[in-house]
Design an enzyme around this catalytic site. Structure first.
Site, PDB file in Angstrom:
ATOM      1  CB  SER A  77      30.920  42.671  37.886  1.00 18.50           C
ATOM      2  OG  SER A  77      31.379  42.087  36.689  1.00 18.50           O
ATOM      3  CE1 TYR A 112      33.664  38.652  40.801  1.00 17.64           C
ATOM      4  CE2 TYR A 112      32.562  38.625  38.673  1.00 17.64           C
ATOM      5  CZ  TYR A 112      33.315  39.285  39.626  1.00 17.64           C
ATOM      6  OH  TYR A 112      33.710  40.582  39.391  1.00 17.64           O
TER       7      TYR A 112
END
Length: 259
Positions: A143, A156
């Protein structure tokens, strides 16, 4: 060097995790169209069955939060043949809420189990087939959060940073065997997980989810967010013969933005 296209992956066995929706589903469908024998892995069996009916993919419904599950996935894929392609796409996100001092160690462990431990286990096992066959493609779906920190997202962000580090090390290990390992770093993509995140943010800020998505789109030079199929095309390229010279790369796909 062959260009990517229909049936170029004919007969090659591919594992795609997180394949019931979003980027994973689009990737599994694309690889099937190009002739791969795809094992689509996710927790939602109903959605996996719909994918199988549409694309012909083999399916395996399981949670990748432990090493035994990853071993079962690899064993199931090997029934189709030696594993040639691994797309580590499954991810856990949108569960954290608040700054680091309000987060729990249980949340950290749960996120790492899916986002980083599972890719390690699957790569460790599947890469042995690639080494022995002298051909393989490993793609980590990280990401933009893997390179840029964000508030209230410590687990995350750390997991996605770790995935890039894992990729860079694996790229060295597999290179002598005509194999590659790369990462794709998507920005905002219109997926179910991102929709849930938008709804959560909207509720906290007194907005609608549509307003949150508009803000995300407006932050990009193109004034739009990405579709899952756009990320799948990049993954498909990295899984192809055409990408034989691409190894150890973190490819950002975010319409010209860093986030």
């Amino acid at each position: 060097m062959a260009a990517s296209g229909a049936q170029e992956l004919q007969g090659r066995v591919a594992i795609v995790t997180g394949a019931s929706s979003g980027i994973g589903r689009a990737t599994a469908a694309l690889l099937c169209r190009r002739g791969a024998r795809v094992l689509a892995v996710a927790r939602d069996e109903v959605k996996l069955r719909a994918l199988s009916k549409e694309t012909g993919a083999e399916i395996f419904a399981i949670s990748l939060d432990n090493a035994a599950a990853c071993e079962a996935v690899v064993a199931t894929a090997r029934k189709l043949g030696p594993i040639a392609i691994l797309v580590n796409n499954a991810g856990r996100g949108g569960h954290e809420d608040g700054p680091i001092f309000d987060q729990s160690s249980a949340e950290w462990r749960a996120t790492m189990a899916v986002n980083l431990d599972a890719p390690f286990e699957l790569t460790r096992l599947a890469s042995r087939d690639m080494r022995d066959r002298r051909w393989g493609r490993i793609v980590m779906v990280s990401s933009t959060a893997g390179e840029v920190g964000a508030p209230a997202m410590s687990a995350y962000c750390a997991s996605k940073h770790g995935l890039i580090g894992l990729m860079r090390s694996v790229a060295h290990d597999v290179a002598p065997y005509n194999c590659t390992c790369n990462a794709v770093l998507p920005g905002w993509v219109k997926t179910e997980m991102a929709d849930r995140d938008a709804e959560k943010e909207a509720a906290k800020r007194g907005l609608t989810a549509a307003q949150v998505w508009k803000e995300r789109a407006d932050a990009y030079p193109a004034k739009r967010v990405l579709a899952p199929e756009e990320i799948a095309e990049v993954i498909g390229f990295l899984a192809s013969d055409a990408a034989s010279g691409v190894n150890g790369e973190a490819m950002t796909v975010s319409l010209g933005s860093v986030w």
